[in-house]
Design a protein around this motif. Structure first.
Motif, PDB file in Angstrom:
ATOM      1  N   THR A  31       0.817  -1.216   0.000  1.00 25.23           N
ATOM      2  CA  THR A  31       0.000   0.000   0.000  1.00 25.23           C
ATOM      3  C   THR A  31       0.851   1.266   0.000  1.00 25.23           C
ATOM      4  O   THR A  31       0.324   2.357   0.118  1.00 25.23           O
ATOM      5  N   HIS A  32       2.154   1.107  -0.117  1.00 25.60           N
ATOM      6  CA  HIS A  32       3.033   2.270  -0.248  1.00 25.60           C
ATOM      7  C   HIS A  32       3.800   2.120  -1.553  1.00 25.60           C
ATOM      8  O   HIS A  32       3.989   1.014  -2.051  1.00 25.60           O
ATOM      9  N   ASP A  33       4.212   3.200  -2.121  1.00 29.51           N
ATOM     10  CA  ASP A  33       4.941   3.160  -3.390  1.00 29.51           C
ATOM     11  C   ASP A  33       6.357   2.688  -3.113  1.00 29.51           C
ATOM     12  O   ASP A  33       7.200   3.459  -2.680  1.00 29.51           O
ATOM     13  N   CYS A  34       6.617   1.429  -3.347  1.00 26.27           N
ATOM     14  CA  CYS A  34       7.878   0.783  -2.964  1.00 26.27           C
ATOM     15  C   CYS A  34       9.035   1.199  -3.882  1.00 26.27           C
ATOM     16  O   CYS A  34       9.600   0.380  -4.593  1.00 26.27           O
ATOM     17  N   SER A  35       9.378   2.458  -3.832  1.00 24.11           N
ATOM     18  CA  SER A  35      10.431   2.987  -4.704  1.00 24.11           C
ATOM     19  C   SER A  35      11.639   3.429  -3.887  1.00 24.11           C
ATOM     20  O   SER A  35      12.105   4.557  -4.008  1.00 24.11           O
ATOM     21  N   THR A  36      12.130   2.535  -3.054  1.00 21.92           N
ATOM     22  CA  THR A  36      13.332   2.812  -2.283  1.00 21.92           C
ATOM     23  C   THR A  36      14.375   1.743  -2.592  1.00 21.92           C
ATOM     24  O   THR A  36      14.062   0.703  -3.183  1.00 21.92           O
ATOM     25  N   GLN A  37      15.593   1.988  -2.173  1.00 22.28           N
ATOM     26  CA  GLN A  37      16.725   1.117  -2.507  1.00 22.28           C
ATOM     27  C   GLN A  37      16.491  -0.342  -2.107  1.00 22.28           C
ATOM     28  O   GLN A  37      16.933  -1.255  -2.789  1.00 22.28           O
ATOM     29  N   GLU A  38      15.798  -0.575  -1.017  1.00 19.42           N
ATOM     30  CA  GLU A  38      15.583  -1.949  -0.553  1.00 19.42           C
ATOM     31  C   GLU A  38      14.744  -2.788  -1.518  1.00 19.42           C
ATOM     32  O   GLU A  38      14.748  -4.012  -1.452  1.00 19.42           O
ATOM     33  N   PHE A  39      14.018  -2.143  -2.427  1.00 21.75           N
ATOM     34  CA  PHE A  39      13.168  -2.857  -3.381  1.00 21.75           C
ATOM     35  C   PHE A  39      13.800  -2.971  -4.770  1.00 21.75           C
ATOM     36  O   PHE A  39      13.157  -3.453  -5.699  1.00 21.75           O
ATOM     37  N   VAL A  40      15.053  -2.554  -4.926  1.00 20.68           N
ATOM     38  CA  VAL A  40      15.724  -2.618  -6.223  1.00 20.68           C
ATOM     39  C   VAL A  40      16.234  -4.046  -6.470  1.00 20.68           C
ATOM     40  O   VAL A  40      16.856  -4.650  -5.596  1.00 20.68           O
ATOM     41  N   VAL A  41      15.949  -4.578  -7.648  1.00 19.11           N
ATOM     42  CA  VAL A  41      16.427  -5.910  -8.031  1.00 19.11           C
ATOM     43  C   VAL A  41      17.085  -5.834  -9.410  1.00 19.11           C
ATOM     44  O   VAL A  41      16.788  -4.955 -10.211  1.00 19.11           O
ATOM     45  N   ASN A  42      17.978  -6.773  -9.663  1.00 16.87           N
ATOM     46  CA  ASN A  42      18.570  -6.941 -10.987  1.00 16.87           C
ATOM     47  C   ASN A  42      17.718  -7.943 -11.748  1.00 16.87           C
ATOM     48  O   ASN A  42      17.493  -9.060 -11.276  1.00 16.87           O
ATOM     49  N   CYS A  43      17.252  -7.558 -12.907  1.00 15.09           N
ATOM     50  CA  CYS A  43      16.402  -8.436 -13.706  1.00 15.09           C
ATOM     51  C   CYS A  43      17.248  -9.493 -14.411  1.00 15.09           C
ATOM     52  O   CYS A  43      18.453  -9.333 -14.572  1.00 15.09           O
ATOM     53  N   THR A  44      16.601 -10.563 -14.847  1.00 10.97           N
ATOM     54  CA  THR A  44      17.288 -11.654 -15.535  1.00 10.97           C
ATOM     55  C   THR A  44      17.842 -11.146 -16.862  1.00 10.97           C
ATOM     56  O   THR A  44      17.101 -10.606 -17.690  1.00 10.97           O
ATOM     57  N   ILE A  45      19.139 -11.342 -17.054  1.00 12.54           N
ATOM     58  CA  ILE A  45      19.830 -10.842 -18.241  1.00 12.54           C
ATOM     59  C   ILE A  45      19.229 -11.447 -19.507  1.00 12.54           C
ATOM     60  O   ILE A  45      18.995 -12.652 -19.587  1.00 12.54           O
ATOM     61  N   ASN A  46      18.977 -10.596 -20.483  1.00 11.24           N
ATOM     62  CA  ASN A  46      18.476 -10.971 -21.814  1.00 11.24           C
ATOM     63  C   ASN A  46      17.111 -11.651 -21.807  1.00 11.24           C
ATOM     64  O   ASN A  46      16.689 -12.182 -22.817  1.00 11.24           O
ATOM     65  N   VAL A  47      16.425 -11.662 -20.671  1.00 11.93           N
ATOM     66  CA  VAL A  47      15.081 -12.236 -20.616  1.00 11.93           C
ATOM     67  C   VAL A  47      14.096 -11.174 -20.161  1.00 11.93           C
ATOM     68  O   VAL A  47      13.122 -10.880 -20.852  1.00 11.93           O
ATOM     69  N   GLN A  48      14.361 -10.601 -19.005  1.00  4.54           N
ATOM     70  CA  GLN A  48      13.498  -9.553 -18.467  1.00  4.54           C
ATOM     71  C   GLN A  48      14.112  -8.211 -18.842  1.00  4.54           C
ATOM     72  O   GLN A  48      15.026  -7.734 -18.193  1.00  4.54           O
ATOM     73  N   ASP A  49      13.602  -7.619 -19.894  1.00  3.19           N
ATOM     74  CA  ASP A  49      14.193  -6.404 -20.436  1.00  3.19           C
ATOM     75  C   ASP A  49      13.341  -5.164 -20.185  1.00  3.19           C
ATOM     76  O   ASP A  49      13.597  -4.107 -20.728  1.00  3.19           O
ATOM     77  N   MET A  50      12.312  -5.299 -19.354  1.00  5.13           N
ATOM     78  CA  MET A  50      11.447  -4.166 -19.031  1.00  5.13           C
ATOM     79  C   MET A  50      11.099  -4.186 -17.548  1.00  5.13           C
ATOM     80  O   MET A  50      11.214  -5.212 -16.892  1.00  5.13           O
ATOM     81  N   CYS A  51      10.637  -3.041 -17.080  1.00  4.22           N
ATOM     82  CA  CYS A  51      10.074  -2.935 -15.740  1.00  4.22           C
ATOM     83  C   CYS A  51       8.573  -2.777 -15.887  1.00  4.22           C
ATOM     84  O   CYS A  51       8.098  -2.153 -16.829  1.00  4.22           O
ATOM     85  N   GLN A  52       7.837  -3.362 -14.961  1.00  2.00           N
ATOM     86  CA  GLN A  52       6.378  -3.292 -15.001  1.00  2.00           C
ATOM     87  C   GLN A  52       5.881  -2.680 -13.699  1.00  2.00           C
ATOM     88  O   GLN A  52       6.435  -2.934 -12.639  1.00  2.00           O
ATOM     89  N   LYS A  53       4.836  -1.899 -13.802  1.00  4.22           N
ATOM     90  CA  LYS A  53       4.219  -1.284 -12.625  1.00  4.22           C
ATOM     91  C   LYS A  53       2.713  -1.448 -12.741  1.00  4.22           C
ATOM     92  O   LYS A  53       2.129  -1.117 -13.769  1.00  4.22           O
ATOM     93  N   GLU A  54       2.117  -1.984 -11.684  1.00  4.44           N
ATOM     94  CA  GLU A  54       0.667  -2.121 -11.622  1.00  4.44           C
ATOM     95  C   GLU A  54       0.161  -1.259 -10.475  1.00  4.44           C
ATOM     96  O   GLU A  54       0.705  -1.296  -9.379  1.00  4.44           O
ATOM     97  N   VAL A  55      -0.861  -0.497 -10.747  1.00  2.87           N
ATOM     98  CA  VAL A  55      -1.503   0.316  -9.722  1.00  2.87           C
ATOM     99  C   VAL A  55      -2.951  -0.145  -9.639  1.00  2.87           C
ATOM    100  O   VAL A  55      -3.690  -0.074 -10.621  1.00  2.87           O
ATOM    101  N   LEU A  56      -3.320  -0.642  -8.464  1.00  2.78           N
ATOM    102  CA  LEU A  56      -4.664  -1.165  -8.248  1.00  2.78           C
ATOM    103  C   LEU A  56      -5.392  -0.283  -7.244  1.00  2.78           C
ATOM    104  O   LEU A  56      -4.837   0.050  -6.192  1.00  2.78           O
ATOM    105  N   VAL A  57      -6.612   0.091  -7.546  1.00  7.30           N
ATOM    106  CA  VAL A  57      -7.423   0.890  -6.621  1.00  7.30           C
ATOM    107  C   VAL A  57      -8.418  -0.057  -5.961  1.00  7.30           C
ATOM    108  O   VAL A  57      -9.275  -0.634  -6.625  1.00  7.30           O
ATOM    109  N   LYS A  58      -8.254  -0.229  -4.635  1.00  8.58           N
ATOM    110  CA  LYS A  58      -9.121  -1.137  -3.876  1.00  8.58           C
ATOM    111  C   LYS A  58      -9.857  -0.365  -2.786  1.00  8.58           C
ATOM    112  O   LYS A  58      -9.614   0.824  -2.586  1.00  8.58           O
ATOM    113  N   ASP A  59     -10.736  -1.070  -2.081  1.00  8.95           N
ATOM    114  CA  ASP A  59     -11.500  -0.446  -0.998  1.00  8.95           C
ATOM    115  C   ASP A  59     -10.607   0.220   0.041  1.00  8.95           C
ATOM    116  O   ASP A  59     -10.936   1.278   0.560  1.00  8.95           O
ATOM    117  N   ASP A  60      -9.484  -0.422   0.356  1.00 12.40           N
ATOM    118  CA  ASP A  60      -8.610   0.097   1.418  1.00 12.40           C
ATOM    119  C   ASP A  60      -7.509   1.013   0.895  1.00 12.40           C
ATOM    120  O   ASP A  60      -6.571   1.334   1.610  1.00 12.40           O
TER     121      ASP A  60
END
Length: 140
Positions: A31-60
């Motif tokens: 429920t927080h925008d996880c954009s801090t250093q602790e959430f940084v990952v290295n993607c799989t080389i030559n397979v995962q070539d993009m970043c994806q972001k999903e924003v969901l609006v829920k009751d809470d």
């Protein structure tokens, strides 16, 4: 002779397995925008070539999912959910991007004074810069 050296060098660089790796933020439905250093990952080389972001609006409130993704999967998901991206309750918005940490928060736009011209410096990709350095040392 120079043309042969340059051509050989470029072929070696292209076929040497020079892999490109992107970094993205990764979190699963928080429920927080996880954009801090602790959430940084290295993607799989030559397979995962993009970043994806999903924003969901829920009751809470607003929930975020961020991850590495392959370009095909990400683009299919984002286009498939486009009709559900309303910003209202039960909305789901999926975006894809291909620069490091691009699935983080949007950069805040700074207002520009009217009439000001902002110079833009040309940006060379890292690979081009690397090739230029190698070529200059080879030709000297």
């Amino acid at each position: 002779m120079r043309a042969v050296t340059i051509s050989t060098l470029l072929l070696v660089l292209l076929h040497s397995g020079l892999a490109l790796q992107i970094q993205c933020y990764q979190c699963d439905e928080v429920t927080h925008d996880c954009s801090t250093q602790e959430f940084v990952v290295n993607c799989t080389i030559n397979v995962q070539d993009m970043c994806q972001k999903e924003v969901l609006v829920k009751d809470d409130g607003i929930h975020y999912r961020k991850s590495c993704a392959s370009s095909g999967a990400c683009l299919i998901a984002s286009s498939g959910y486009q009709q559900f991206c309303t910003g209202k309750l039960n909305s789901v918005c999926i975006t894809c991007c291909n620069t490091p940490l691009c699935n983080g928060p949007r950069p805040k736009k700074r207002p520009q004074p009217s009439g000001a011209i902002t110079p833009t410096a040309p940006r060379l990709p890292v690979l081009s810069l690397y090739v230029c350095v190698l070529l200059s040392s080879t030709l000297c």
